[in-house]
Scaffold this motif. Structure first.
Motif, PDB file in Angstrom:
ATOM      1  N   SER A 235       0.867  -1.192   0.000  1.00  0.00           N
ATOM      2  CA  SER A 235       0.000   0.000   0.000  1.00  0.00           C
ATOM      3  C   SER A 235       0.897   1.233   0.000  1.00  0.00           C
ATOM      4  CB  SER A 235      -0.917   0.008   1.235  1.00  0.00           C
ATOM      5  OG  SER A 235      -1.827  -1.072   1.193  1.00  0.00           O
ATOM      6  N   ARG A 236       0.794   2.036  -1.069  1.00  0.00           N
ATOM      7  CA  ARG A 236       1.711   3.164  -1.241  1.00  0.00           C
ATOM      8  C   ARG A 236       0.944   4.389  -1.744  1.00  0.00           C
ATOM      9  NH1 ARG A 236       5.333   2.521  -5.311  1.00  0.00           N
ATOM     10  NH2 ARG A 236       7.208   3.202  -4.175  1.00  0.00           N
ATOM     11  N   THR A 272      -8.677  -5.981   5.835  1.00  0.00           N
ATOM     12  CA  THR A 272      -9.077  -4.718   5.219  1.00  0.00           C
ATOM     13  C   THR A 272      -8.422  -3.585   5.987  1.00  0.00           C
ATOM     14  OG1 THR A 272     -11.197  -5.616   4.484  1.00  0.00           O
ATOM     15  CG2 THR A 272     -11.000  -3.223   4.581  1.00  0.00           C
ATOM     16  N   PHE A 273      -7.824  -2.647   5.259  1.00  0.00           N
ATOM     17  CA  PHE A 273      -7.159  -1.484   5.846  1.00  0.00           C
ATOM     18  C   PHE A 273      -7.855  -0.220   5.367  1.00  0.00           C
ATOM     19  CE2 PHE A 273      -4.099  -4.870   5.091  1.00  0.00           C
ATOM     20  CZ  PHE A 273      -3.521  -5.039   6.335  1.00  0.00           C
ATOM     21  N   VAL A 274      -8.070   0.722   6.291  1.00  0.00           N
ATOM     22  CA  VAL A 274      -8.710   2.000   5.951  1.00  0.00           C
ATOM     23  C   VAL A 274      -7.711   3.111   6.253  1.00  0.00           C
ATOM     24  CG1 VAL A 274     -10.674   3.529   6.342  1.00  0.00           C
ATOM     25  CG2 VAL A 274     -10.967   1.042   6.503  1.00  0.00           C
ATOM     26  N   VAL A 290      -8.425  -0.684   1.403  1.00  0.00           N
ATOM     27  CA  VAL A 290      -7.704  -1.753   0.707  1.00  0.00           C
ATOM     28  C   VAL A 290      -7.970  -3.072   1.439  1.00  0.00           C
ATOM     29  CG1 VAL A 290      -5.469  -2.650  -0.027  1.00  0.00           C
ATOM     30  CG2 VAL A 290      -5.903  -0.170  -0.067  1.00  0.00           C
ATOM     31  N   ARG A 291      -8.466  -4.024   0.690  1.00  0.00           N
ATOM     32  CA  ARG A 291      -8.623  -5.374   1.245  1.00  0.00           C
ATOM     33  C   ARG A 291      -7.640  -6.301   0.542  1.00  0.00           C
ATOM     34  NH1 ARG A 291     -13.987  -9.351   0.986  1.00  0.00           N
ATOM     35  NH2 ARG A 291     -13.056 -11.098   2.155  1.00  0.00           N
ATOM     36  N   PHE A 320      -9.427  -2.560  -4.147  1.00  0.00           N
ATOM     37  CA  PHE A 320      -9.170  -1.172  -3.763  1.00  0.00           C
ATOM     38  C   PHE A 320     -10.482  -0.386  -3.775  1.00  0.00           C
ATOM     39  CE2 PHE A 320      -4.865  -1.998  -3.683  1.00  0.00           C
ATOM     40  CZ  PHE A 320      -4.357  -2.458  -4.892  1.00  0.00           C
ATOM     41  N   GLY A 321     -10.642   0.444  -2.775  1.00  0.00           N
ATOM     42  CA  GLY A 321     -11.783   1.347  -2.720  1.00  0.00           C
ATOM     43  C   GLY A 321     -11.316   2.780  -2.635  1.00  0.00           C
TER      44      GLY A 321
END
Length: 370
Positions: A235-236, A272-274, A290-291, A320-321
């Motif tokens: 994740s960047r 899942t990361f927010v 991001v999941r 990706f959201g």
């Protein structure tokens, strides 16, 4: 009509005939008029009857006096006069009980919402940018998001208890679990990785003997493209475009493991990361979700061509959201609430918080919320 023979009167005694009040009153009247048939000693009875009548008059007069002083006027009645059992008591008690229960539920609801406001905000209609509804701020970057109640960063990555499987000892399984956790943190939560720097910590956890994997990741970082994209594992964000709000990334998911090929253990993770973000110098908050589903494997070097303690990546998938689907430069590019929607066709509605449905690879839908 009541009758009595007053104590101390001539007629009082055993066998005496009772005389009514009316008869005594008539005798007294005739005695006062000088009647010949009046009793010789009527004064005691007369005084008693007169005192009785006077007491009744005083009680009635007292009731009238209380009425004039502003208190409810009540006609005096003997105790028990036309009284009966109270009515409506059971219904009143039921009403009071119902009111007490309803009051308790209201207080309980207020307490729960005060402790967890997202129970209310998550179910309000519309998104964060709906008119009249407050959106996230730098002070509250997860306002209105289900992630408000998720774990902070690495605390949300919990590991199951290890046990021996697939010909691997309990200690070796424990080593595979811990190494996978470190890889997830280094690839998705490390500040240097999020700032777009090279994720050296993550790369060092990978087995250099896994054919092509380490080289592929190195090339994707140096020359990102649609075919070789570092976002497949990392994740960047472009530091010239966005920066993380504060230090908290919200995390939700789970890790499991099972036996792989004889002499290996596979670790499956789904998280899942927010990420809350602002533009440099700005205070408008956007969130990117991001999941990732990742499967790593730890091999026994005595049975496989592998480096002891190093992980191999078996599979890697991501959804990706809130990022620009058409840009492939190795960074996530969120849109902000004030941005003008990009022209062109849009895909199906997608809820990036829905962990019950996996979006197909390459899908670029319309987000229902961020």
């Amino acid at each position: 009509m009541s009758t009595s023979t007053p104590e101390g009167s001539p007629d009082h005694g055993e066998g005496a005939v009772p005389v009514s009040d009316e008869q005594w009153a008539e005798l007294i009247r005739r005695a006062e008029e000088g009647g010949a048939d009046a009793p010789k000693e009527p004064s005691a009875r007369a005084r008693m009857v007169t005192a009785r009548l006077r007491a009744l008059d005083e009680q009635a007069a007292g009731g009238r006096r209380r009425s004039r002083k502003g208190k409810p006027a009540e006609q005096w009645q003997p105790e028990g006069w036309r009284t009966g059992p109270p009515t409506g008591g059971g219904r009143s008690r039921k009403r009071r009980r119902l009111a007490a229960v309803l009051g308790f539920l209201v207080v309980l609801g207020i307490f729960v919402v005060a402790m967890r406001p997202s129970l209310l905000t998550d179910h309000l209609p519309g998104g964060d940018d709906e008119p009249g509804r407050a959106g996230p701020t730098p002070e509250q970057p997860f306002l209105g998001s289900p992630a408000a109640d998720w774990a902070d960063g690495a605390t949300g990555i919990e590991l199951p208890e290890a046990e021996a499987v697939g010909g691997m000892s309990k200690d070796e399984v424990e080593q595979a679990l811990r190494a996978t956790r470190q890889l997830i943190i280094a690839a998705n939560l490390d500040p240097a990785t999020l700032r777009g720097e090279k994720p050296d910590r993550a790369l060092e956890l990978l087995d250099p003997m896994q054919k092509g994997e380490r080289e592929r990741l190195e090339r994707s970082l140096a020359e990102p493209s649609e075919e070789q994209d570092p976002l497949m594992l990392f994740s960047r964000f472009d530091p010239g475009e966005t920066r993380l709000v504060g230090e908290v990334v919200k995390t939700l998911g789970q890790t499991t493991f099972e036996a792989g090929d004889a002499g290996s253990v596979e670790v499956h993770s789904d998280y899942t990361f927010v990420y809350p973000l602002v533009r440099p110098g700005g205070d408008e908050v956007a969130r990117t979700i991001v999941r990732r589903r990742l499967t790593t494997v730890l091999h026994d070097p005595q049975r496989f061509e592998a480096t002891r303690g190093k992980l191999s990546v078996l599979t890697s998938e991501q959804n990706f959201g809130n990022t620009a689907c058409e840009i492939n430069d190795g960074f996530l590019h969120p849109s902000f609430p004030s941005d003008t929607p990009a022209p062109g066709p849009t895909g199906d509605d997608v809820d990036p918080y829905d962990r019950g449905e996996w979006q197909p690879d390459g899908a670029c839908g319309t987000l229902t919320r961020t």
